[in-house]
Write a protein that holds these residues in place. Structure first.
Motif, PDB file in Angstrom:
ATOM      1  N   GLU A  94       0.830  -1.213   0.000  1.00  0.00           N
ATOM      2  CA  GLU A  94       0.000   0.000   0.000  1.00  0.00           C
ATOM      3  C   GLU A  94       0.862   1.260   0.000  1.00  0.00           C
ATOM      4  OE1 GLU A  94      -0.438  -2.650   2.114  1.00  0.00           O
ATOM      5  OE2 GLU A  94      -2.166  -3.445   1.004  1.00  0.00           O
ATOM      6  N   THR A  95       1.913   1.249   0.802  1.00  0.00           N
ATOM      7  CA  THR A  95       2.807   2.406   0.873  1.00  0.00           C
ATOM      8  C   THR A  95       3.543   2.600  -0.453  1.00  0.00           C
ATOM      9  OG1 THR A  95       3.107   2.037   3.244  1.00  0.00           O
ATOM     10  CG2 THR A  95       4.707   3.462   2.151  1.00  0.00           C
ATOM     11  N   ILE A  96       4.020   1.506  -1.003  1.00  0.00           N
ATOM     12  CA  ILE A  96       4.733   1.572  -2.289  1.00  0.00           C
ATOM     13  C   ILE A  96       3.819   2.170  -3.357  1.00  0.00           C
ATOM     14  CG2 ILE A  96       5.739   0.206  -4.159  1.00  0.00           C
ATOM     15  CD1 ILE A  96       6.642  -1.811  -1.950  1.00  0.00           C
ATOM     16  N   LEU A  97       2.576   1.678  -3.446  1.00  0.00           N
ATOM     17  CA  LEU A  97       1.642   2.167  -4.461  1.00  0.00           C
ATOM     18  C   LEU A  97       1.305   3.645  -4.244  1.00  0.00           C
ATOM     19  CD1 LEU A  97      -0.732  -0.926  -4.751  1.00  0.00           C
ATOM     20  CD2 LEU A  97       1.015  -0.164  -6.391  1.00  0.00           C
ATOM     21  N   ALA A  98       1.132   4.039  -2.988  1.00  0.00           N
ATOM     22  CA  ALA A  98       0.829   5.441  -2.692  1.00  0.00           C
ATOM     23  C   ALA A  98       1.989   6.350  -3.092  1.00  0.00           C
ATOM     24  CB  ALA A  98       0.507   5.608  -1.202  1.00  0.00           C
TER      25      ALA A  98
END
Length: 124
Positions: free
Chosen positions: A108-112
């Motif tokens: 999720e952090t990577i995608l954000a």
């Protein structure tokens, strides 16, 4: 091209990767004649056998072809080039994900972060 002599990756594989990127980026155009083994070896200051191995590998992958008596040329097969582009992209993404996980980032952090950075770069 700068060869990393201290790298664990063999020189011939470094050269193959470099040529593949040039093909995908369009720096080596479809149907373009490439340097002879001798000329490329001289340019890179490597043994001609190394370049012969590079060219053999690229020919086995149908990325270059030989016209007898004329020279070697970049494939004109757009499908093959697109497959290579996707393959190189997948390798880049896989390495990025592996490195990001090692740093402790979640999916999720990577995608954000990617979404945020992509908008910044594209001025959206």
């Amino acid at each position: 091209m700068v060869l990393e002599l201290s790298s664990k990756e063999p020189i011939y594989l470094q050269i193959i990767a470099y040529i593949k990127k040039k093909i995908v980026a369009g720096e080596l155009k479809k149907g373009e004649r490439i340097l002879s083994v001798r000329d490329y070896a001289s340019e890179l200051k490597v043994n001609p056998n190394t370049i012969q191995k590079v060219y053999s590998e690229l020919e086995n992958e149908n990325l270059i072809y030989t016209q007898r008596g004329i020279g070697k040329f970049v494939t004109e097969d757009e499908k093959k080039i697109n497959e290579l582009r996707q393959e190189l992209f997948n390798e880049t993404i896989d390495k990025f994900i592996e490195d990001s996980k090692a740093l402790g980032f979640t999916k999720e952090t990577i995608l954000a972060i990617i979404s945020s950075r992509y908008k910044e770069d594209k001025n959206e």
